[in-house]
Write a protein that holds these residues in place. Structure first.
Motif, PDB file in Angstrom:
ATOM      1  N   MET A   1       0.837  -1.201   0.000  1.00 13.44           N
ATOM      2  CA  MET A   1       0.000   0.000   0.000  1.00 13.44           C
ATOM      3  C   MET A   1       0.875   1.256   0.000  1.00 13.44           C
ATOM      4  SD  MET A   1      -2.871   1.277   2.762  1.00 13.44           S
ATOM      5  CE  MET A   1      -4.035   0.005   2.292  1.00 13.44           C
ATOM      6  N   PHE A   2       0.426   2.285  -0.724  1.00  9.31           N
ATOM      7  CA  PHE A   2       1.109   3.574  -0.770  1.00  9.31           C
ATOM      8  C   PHE A   2       0.553   4.498   0.298  1.00  9.31           C
ATOM      9  CE2 PHE A   2       2.607   2.092  -4.736  1.00  9.31           C
ATOM     10  CZ  PHE A   2       3.611   2.925  -5.178  1.00  9.31           C
ATOM     11  N   LEU A   3       1.444   5.195   0.999  1.00  9.08           N
ATOM     12  CA  LEU A   3       1.053   6.312   1.846  1.00  9.08           C
ATOM     13  C   LEU A   3       1.334   7.587   1.066  1.00  9.08           C
ATOM     14  CD1 LEU A   3       0.300   7.797   4.487  1.00  9.08           C
ATOM     15  CD2 LEU A   3       2.707   7.601   5.162  1.00  9.08           C
ATOM     16  N   VAL A   4       0.297   8.377   0.803  1.00  6.65           N
ATOM     17  CA  VAL A   4       0.458   9.663   0.132  1.00  6.65           C
ATOM     18  C   VAL A   4       0.098  10.742   1.142  1.00  6.65           C
ATOM     19  CG1 VAL A   4      -0.296  11.171  -1.742  1.00  6.65           C
ATOM     20  CG2 VAL A   4      -0.055   8.708  -2.143  1.00  6.65           C
ATOM     21  N   LEU A   5       1.064  11.573   1.493  1.00  3.90           N
ATOM     22  CA  LEU A   5       0.855  12.664   2.447  1.00  3.90           C
ATOM     23  C   LEU A   5       0.948  13.977   1.684  1.00  3.90           C
ATOM     24  CD1 LEU A   5       0.535  13.831   5.275  1.00  3.90           C
ATOM     25  CD2 LEU A   5       2.989  13.475   5.645  1.00  3.90           C
ATOM     26  N   GLU A   6      -0.188  14.598   1.450  1.00  3.31           N
ATOM     27  CA  GLU A   6      -0.252  15.809   0.633  1.00  3.31           C
ATOM     28  C   GLU A   6      -1.447  16.639   1.072  1.00  3.31           C
ATOM     29  OE1 GLU A   6       0.014  18.784  -1.330  1.00  3.31           O
ATOM     30  OE2 GLU A   6       1.508  17.395  -2.163  1.00  3.31           O
ATOM     31  N   ASP A   7      -1.202  17.918   1.462  1.00  3.28           N
ATOM     32  CA  ASP A   7      -2.294  18.749   1.965  1.00  3.28           C
ATOM     33  C   ASP A   7      -3.087  19.428   0.854  1.00  3.28           C
ATOM     34  OD1 ASP A   7      -0.155  20.399   1.325  1.00  3.28           O
ATOM     35  OD2 ASP A   7      -0.696  21.903   2.822  1.00  3.28           O
ATOM     36  N   ASP A   8      -2.569  19.432  -0.361  1.00  9.09           N
ATOM     37  CA  ASP A   8      -3.312  19.973  -1.498  1.00  9.09           C
ATOM     38  C   ASP A   8      -4.204  18.857  -2.041  1.00  9.09           C
ATOM     39  OD1 ASP A   8      -4.081  20.666  -4.175  1.00  9.09           O
ATOM     40  OD2 ASP A   8      -2.519  22.197  -4.190  1.00  9.09           O
ATOM     41  N   SER A   9      -5.511  18.987  -1.839  1.00  7.39           N
ATOM     42  CA  SER A   9      -6.429  17.901  -2.194  1.00  7.39           C
ATOM     43  C   SER A   9      -6.417  17.593  -3.691  1.00  7.39           C
ATOM     44  CB  SER A   9      -7.854  18.248  -1.746  1.00  7.39           C
ATOM     45  OG  SER A   9      -8.296  19.455  -2.357  1.00  7.39           O
ATOM     46  N   THR A  10      -6.224  18.613  -4.523  1.00 10.08           N
ATOM     47  CA  THR A  10      -6.201  18.381  -5.968  1.00 10.08           C
ATOM     48  C   THR A  10      -5.025  17.479  -6.347  1.00 10.08           C
ATOM     49  OG1 THR A  10      -7.198  20.545  -6.404  1.00 10.08           O
ATOM     50  CG2 THR A  10      -6.076  19.461  -8.239  1.00 10.08           C
ATOM     51  N   ILE A  11      -3.855  17.803  -5.802  1.00  6.91           N
ATOM     52  CA  ILE A  11      -2.669  16.991  -6.079  1.00  6.91           C
ATOM     53  C   ILE A  11      -2.815  15.604  -5.458  1.00  6.91           C
ATOM     54  CG2 ILE A  11      -0.186  16.755  -5.685  1.00  6.91           C
ATOM     55  CD1 ILE A  11       0.014  19.799  -5.752  1.00  6.91           C
ATOM     56  N   GLY A  12      -3.263  15.566  -4.196  1.00  8.59           N
ATOM     57  CA  GLY A  12      -3.380  14.301  -3.481  1.00  8.59           C
ATOM     58  C   GLY A  12      -4.317  13.329  -4.174  1.00  8.59           C
ATOM     59  N   TYR A  13      -5.501  13.795  -4.531  1.00  8.07           N
ATOM     60  CA  TYR A  13      -6.463  12.904  -5.181  1.00  8.07           C
ATOM     61  C   TYR A  13      -6.026  12.552  -6.605  1.00  8.07           C
ATOM     62  CZ  TYR A  13      -9.831  13.067  -1.381  1.00  8.07           C
ATOM     63  OH  TYR A  13     -10.443  12.911  -0.159  1.00  8.07           O
ATOM     64  N   GLY A  14      -5.289  13.453  -7.240  1.00  3.97           N
ATOM     65  CA  GLY A  14      -4.761  13.134  -8.570  1.00  3.97           C
ATOM     66  C   GLY A  14      -3.762  11.994  -8.510  1.00  3.97           C
ATOM     67  N   ILE A  15      -2.869  12.047  -7.508  1.00  2.00           N
ATOM     68  CA  ILE A  15      -1.894  10.971  -7.331  1.00  2.00           C
ATOM     69  C   ILE A  15      -2.609   9.670  -6.962  1.00  2.00           C
ATOM     70  CG2 ILE A  15       0.027  10.144  -5.910  1.00  2.00           C
ATOM     71  CD1 ILE A  15       0.883  13.075  -5.591  1.00  2.00           C
ATOM     72  N   ASP A  44      -2.036  -0.539   8.781  1.00  6.91           N
ATOM     73  CA  ASP A  44      -1.814  -0.477   7.338  1.00  6.91           C
ATOM     74  C   ASP A  44      -0.420  -0.964   6.985  1.00  6.91           C
ATOM     75  OD1 ASP A  44      -3.477   2.447   7.915  1.00  6.91           O
ATOM     76  OD2 ASP A  44      -4.347   0.936   6.589  1.00  6.91           O
ATOM     77  N   ASN A  45      -0.352  -1.787   5.974  1.00  6.35           N
ATOM     78  CA  ASN A  45       0.937  -2.304   5.511  1.00  6.35           C
ATOM     79  C   ASN A  45       1.478  -1.367   4.444  1.00  6.35           C
ATOM     80  OD1 ASN A  45       3.137  -3.900   4.999  1.00  6.35           O
ATOM     81  ND2 ASN A  45       2.017  -5.302   3.657  1.00  6.35           N
ATOM     82  N   ILE A  46       2.260  -0.362   4.871  1.00  3.98           N
ATOM     83  CA  ILE A  46       2.774   0.643   3.953  1.00  3.98           C
ATOM     84  C   ILE A  46       4.031   0.112   3.264  1.00  3.98           C
ATOM     85  CG2 ILE A  46       3.595   3.014   3.710  1.00  3.98           C
ATOM     86  CD1 ILE A  46       0.677   2.761   4.568  1.00  3.98           C
ATOM     87  N   ASP A  47       4.017   0.106   1.930  1.00  8.77           N
ATOM     88  CA  ASP A  47       5.153  -0.388   1.152  1.00  8.77           C
ATOM     89  C   ASP A  47       5.917   0.735   0.455  1.00  8.77           C
ATOM     90  OD1 ASP A  47       4.477  -3.225   1.542  1.00  8.77           O
ATOM     91  OD2 ASP A  47       2.731  -2.731   0.305  1.00  8.77           O
ATOM     92  N   PHE A  48       5.310   1.930   0.379  1.00  5.42           N
ATOM     93  CA  PHE A  48       5.912   3.038  -0.367  1.00  5.42           C
ATOM     94  C   PHE A  48       5.283   4.322   0.159  1.00  5.42           C
ATOM     95  CE2 PHE A  48       8.169   3.548  -4.585  1.00  5.42           C
ATOM     96  CZ  PHE A  48       8.289   4.924  -4.530  1.00  5.42           C
ATOM     97  N   ALA A  49       6.094   5.374   0.333  1.00  7.25           N
ATOM     98  CA  ALA A  49       5.575   6.641   0.849  1.00  7.25           C
ATOM     99  C   ALA A  49       5.906   7.788  -0.094  1.00  7.25           C
ATOM    100  CB  ALA A  49       6.129   6.933   2.240  1.00  7.25           C
ATOM    101  N   ILE A  50       4.912   8.622  -0.354  1.00  4.98           N
ATOM    102  CA  ILE A  50       5.093   9.848  -1.130  1.00  4.98           C
ATOM    103  C   ILE A  50       4.712  10.994  -0.206  1.00  4.98           C
ATOM    104  CG2 ILE A  50       4.365  11.143  -3.179  1.00  4.98           C
ATOM    105  CD1 ILE A  50       3.617   8.462  -4.455  1.00  4.98           C
ATOM    106  N   LEU A  51       5.687  11.832   0.133  1.00  7.06           N
ATOM    107  CA  LEU A  51       5.503  12.809   1.197  1.00  7.06           C
ATOM    108  C   LEU A  51       5.693  14.236   0.707  1.00  7.06           C
ATOM    109  CD1 LEU A  51       7.715  11.003   3.886  1.00  7.06           C
ATOM    110  CD2 LEU A  51       5.267  10.677   3.478  1.00  7.06           C
TER     111      LEU A  51
END
Length: 224
Positions: A1-15, A44-51
């Motif tokens: 599972m990917f962890l995506v940490l992004e406060d800009d909802s447009t960017i976050g949901y796009g990713i 959550d089994n996090i395998d990759f993080a985008i921060l």
């Protein structure tokens, strides 16, 4: 599972949408507090993080430290700041790549896949070891020893050394070395930065009077 940490909802949901299209599960967080709670819960089994680097209640550096203290998983930083000192600091902390906003999602996906392939190659080495003179490389543990004493390498230094090891005896140009480290063009890193990391490797691994990494004038570098 990917962890995506992004406060800009447009960017976050796009990713999130793009990763879902590639078949990946995604946990999307918009602040550090939520990300830390999910990481600490172990649910959550996090395998990759985008921060994202700059967040309303903290920064991506702190989350990267927490992730790397728990598991050796890939990390990519997203940021609007591309100053070299921030790039180097992030990579020294263990991040695998660094992408500056605005960016093309397809480029991000390409970088993600390159990093996953690199980790898979490393994991396939299992517990194998390599001995070069008085230096031992433990691929399974991701550690380097000199005369039995562990030499602490940053994530970037270790990847640079692996690039040399995978091409023993070959002369590698600066562009080849940058490509080997990040699997991308490395345009945001200038020649001086690469020179600094090669100097650090030499200082940590070489013995006086015995060159491990040789400079081949006009062509690049070679691991003897």
């Amino acid at each position: 599972m990917f962890l995506v940490l992004e406060d800009d909802s447009t960017i976050g949901y796009g990713i999130k949408y793009s990763l879902n299209q590639e078949g990946f599960e995604v946990l999307l967080c918009t602040d550090c507090k939520t990300a830390i709670e999910r990481l600490d819960s172990g649910a959550d089994n996090i395998d990759f993080a985008i921060l994202d680097l700059t967040l309303p209640d903290g920064n991506g550096y702190d989350i990267c430290k927490r992730i790397k203290s728990q598991a050796d998983i890939p990390v990519i930083f997203l940021t609007a700041c591309d100053e070299e000192v921030n790039v180097v600091m992030g990579l020294d902390m263990g991040a695998d790549d660094y992408i500056t906003k605005p960016f093309r999602v397809r480029e991000l996906i390409s970088r993600i896949k390159s990093i996953i392939r690199r980790y898979e190659r490393s994991n396939n080495m299992g517990g194998s070891k390599l001995q070069i003179k008085d230096i031992t490389v433990d691929f399974g543990a991701g550690k380097v020893y000199k005369e039995g004493r562990e030499i602490i390498l940053t994530a970037l230094e270790y990847r640079l050394f692996l690039t040399f090891l995978n091409n023993r005896g070959q002369v590698l140009s600066r562009n080849q070395l940058l490509s080997g480290i990040w699997d991308v063009s490395g345009d945001y890193v200038n020649d001086n930065t690469l020179t600094v990391y090669i100097k650090r490797l030499r200082e940590k691994l070489e013995t006086d009077g015995e060159k491990l990494i040789e400079t081949v004038r006009g062509r690049g570098y070679r691991l003897n």
